[in-house]
Design a protein around this motif. Structure first.
Motif, short mmCIF file in Angstrom:
data_model
loop_
_atom_site.label_atom_id
_atom_site.label_comp_id
_atom_site.label_asym_id
_atom_site.label_seq_id
_atom_site.Cartn_x
_atom_site.Cartn_y
_atom_site.Cartn_z
N THR A 70 0.99 -0.90 0.00
CA THR A 70 -0.37 -0.10 0.07
C THR A 70 1.23 1.27 0.11
OG1 THR A 70 -1.94 -1.34 0.95
CG2 THR A 70 -1.53 1.35 1.59
N MET A 71 1.92 1.32 0.56
CA MET A 71 2.92 2.29 1.13
C MET A 71 3.49 2.68 -0.45
SD MET A 71 3.39 4.80 2.43
CE MET A 71 2.69 4.43 3.39
N SER A 72 3.77 1.44 -1.30
CA SER A 72 4.79 1.45 -2.17
C SER A 72 3.63 2.06 -3.37
CB SER A 72 5.30 0.27 -3.15
OG SER A 72 5.46 0.30 -4.13
N ARG A 73 2.41 1.96 -3.40
CA ARG A 73 1.64 2.63 -4.40
C ARG A 73 0.78 4.18 -4.15
NH1 ARG A 73 -1.22 -1.85 -3.53
NH2 ARG A 73 -3.12 -1.38 -1.79
N THR A 74 1.09 4.50 -2.82
CA THR A 74 0.90 5.74 -1.71
C THR A 74 2.49 6.72 -2.72
OG1 THR A 74 -0.52 5.39 0.00
CG2 THR A 74 0.47 7.74 -0.32
N ILE A 75 3.13 6.36 -2.85
CA ILE A 75 4.06 7.13 -2.91
C ILE A 75 4.76 7.33 -4.00
CG2 ILE A 75 7.18 6.03 -2.51
CD1 ILE A 75 7.58 4.89 -0.16
N GLU A 76 4.33 6.07 -5.74
CA GLU A 76 4.26 6.20 -6.76
C GLU A 76 3.36 7.30 -6.82
OE1 GLU A 76 5.27 5.85 -10.39
OE2 GLU A 76 6.40 5.31 -8.11
N ARG A 77 2.77 7.64 -6.42
CA ARG A 77 1.89 8.97 -6.66
C ARG A 77 2.11 10.03 -6.10
NH1 ARG A 77 -5.20 9.52 -6.56
NH2 ARG A 77 -4.49 11.35 -6.48
N LEU A 78 2.78 9.54 -5.19
CA LEU A 78 3.46 11.53 -4.66
C LEU A 78 4.40 12.19 -5.52
CD1 LEU A 78 3.28 10.54 -0.38
CD2 LEU A 78 1.90 12.39 -1.66
N ARG A 79 5.17 10.75 -5.98
CA ARG A 79 6.40 10.76 -6.59
C ARG A 79 5.91 11.07 -8.02
NH1 ARG A 79 8.76 8.88 -10.50
NH2 ARG A 79 7.22 7.35 -11.18
N ARG A 80 5.50 10.95 -8.91
CA ARG A 80 3.92 11.11 -9.93
C ARG A 80 4.34 12.59 -9.98
NH1 ARG A 80 1.42 6.28 -10.37
NH2 ARG A 80 -0.19 7.99 -9.91
N ASN A 81 3.23 13.23 -8.70
CA ASN A 81 3.18 14.79 -8.20
C ASN A 81 4.11 15.57 -8.15
OD1 ASN A 81 -0.20 14.74 -8.95
ND2 ASN A 81 0.10 13.22 -8.18
N GLU A 82 5.61 15.23 -7.65
CA GLU A 82 6.63 15.91 -7.85
C GLU A 82 6.63 15.59 -5.82
OE1 GLU A 82 7.58 18.24 -10.49
OE2 GLU A 82 8.12 16.69 -12.23
N PHE A 83 5.57 15.21 -5.36
CA PHE A 83 5.88 15.42 -4.05
C PHE A 83 6.91 14.96 -2.70
CE2 PHE A 83 1.61 16.61 -4.43
CZ PHE A 83 1.00 17.13 -5.08
N VAL A 84 7.00 13.59 -3.82
CA VAL A 84 8.58 12.92 -3.29
C VAL A 84 9.58 12.79 -4.12
CG1 VAL A 84 6.75 12.27 -1.37
CG2 VAL A 84 7.03 10.71 -3.15
N ALA A 85 10.60 12.35 -3.11
CA ALA A 85 11.51 11.36 -4.53
C ALA A 85 11.77 10.26 -3.38
CB ALA A 85 12.80 12.76 -4.78
N ARG A 86 12.08 9.74 -4.57
CA ARG A 86 12.57 8.02 -3.70
C ARG A 86 14.00 7.79 -4.55
NH1 ARG A 86 8.57 3.49 -4.11
NH2 ARG A 86 8.11 3.91 -6.48
N ALA A 87 14.79 7.11 -4.31
CA ALA A 87 15.99 6.97 -4.58
C ALA A 87 16.98 5.40 -2.98
CB ALA A 87 17.49 7.33 -4.19
N HIS A 88 17.92 4.35 -3.75
CA HIS A 88 18.16 3.28 -3.15
C HIS A 88 19.22 3.90 -1.99
CE1 HIS A 88 16.68 0.47 -6.10
NE2 HIS A 88 17.46 0.69 -6.78
N ASP A 89 19.01 3.96 -0.97
CA ASP A 89 19.71 3.59 0.01
C ASP A 89 20.91 3.17 0.01
OD1 ASP A 89 21.10 3.50 2.68
OD2 ASP A 89 19.47 2.86 3.87
N PRO A 90 22.30 4.07 0.10
CA PRO A 90 23.72 3.57 -0.46
C PRO A 90 24.10 2.26 0.61
CG PRO A 90 23.00 6.09 0.80
CD PRO A 90 22.05 4.85 0.30
N ALA A 91 23.91 2.56 1.83
CA ALA A 91 24.26 1.03 2.77
C ALA A 91 23.47 -0.30 2.24
CB ALA A 91 24.08 1.77 4.17
N ASP A 92 21.76 -0.17 1.69
CA ASP A 92 21.11 -1.21 1.27
C ASP A 92 20.97 -0.80 -0.11
OD1 ASP A 92 20.00 -2.96 1.40
OD2 ASP A 92 19.78 -4.02 3.20
N ARG A 93 20.80 -1.70 -1.26
CA ARG A 93 20.56 -1.21 -2.69
C ARG A 93 19.01 -1.58 -1.99
NH1 ARG A 93 22.12 2.23 -5.45
NH2 ARG A 93 21.64 1.00 -7.51
N ARG A 94 18.03 -2.40 -1.50
CA ARG A 94 17.09 -3.04 -1.13
C ARG A 94 16.33 -2.21 -0.98
NH1 ARG A 94 19.32 -8.57 1.80
NH2 ARG A 94 20.09 -6.72 3.32
N ARG A 95 16.72 -1.63 0.06
CA ARG A 95 16.29 -0.60 0.74
C ARG A 95 15.80 0.96 0.06
NH1 ARG A 95 16.58 0.24 6.94
NH2 ARG A 95 17.36 2.08 5.95
#
Length: 146
Positions: A70-95
């Motif tokens: 559910t959070m993944s879908r919420t973040i994706e919508r926020l990202r499309r509207n440029e309200f958030v940015a998502r990146a891989h964690d440099p310490a753990d690229r799975r996060r």
């Protein structure tokens, strides 16, 4: 003679029903406010938890009390509207690490201001901060885990 409830007299309703109906009415009206800003309640809650510092997607899901999916879908919508940015964690690229953008900070501030200044609330509630405090007290008493 009809019972008071049948006549539509809400003063006869139990307090729980009053709270439930008031919450639905306010939520519906606030949905309209949020929609004007390309936000949903879920998105607003996520932005609230991102204010202050970036968080992993999993931590954000836990704070918002939703599943990772559910959070993944919420973040994706926020990202499309440029309200958030998502990146891989440099310490753990799975996060994934999610952070507010400047547009996200602005829309969060706007939504908070519009909620406080809501015509519906201001027309009915004499002291917004007192009312908010009473709601917090009720929620904390009813559910100690919050």
């Amino acid at each position: 003679m009809p019972d008071e409830d049948e006549t539509g007299d809400v003063s006869s309703w139990p307090t729980g029903r009053l709270l439930s109906v008031a919450a639905r009415v306010l939520e519906s009206r606030f949905d309209d406010v949020l929609a004007r800003h390309n936000l949903t309640h879920a998105g607003l809650i996520a932005l609230h938890h991102l204010a202050g510092r970036p968080r992993s997607q999993r931590e954000l899901a836990m704070r918002c009390r939703v599943t990772d999916q559910t959070m993944s879908r919420t973040i994706e919508r926020l990202r499309r509207n440029e309200f958030v940015a998502r990146a891989h964690d440099p310490a753990d690229r799975r996060r994934s690490i999610v952070r507010l953008t400047e547009a996200g900070e602005r829309v969060l501030a706007t939504a908070r201001r519009e909620e406080r200044e809501s015509e519906l609330l201001l027309g009915v509630i004499d002291d917004y901060e007192h009312f908010r405090g009473q709601l917090l007290k009720l929620i904390r008493h009813a559910s100690p885990d919050r």
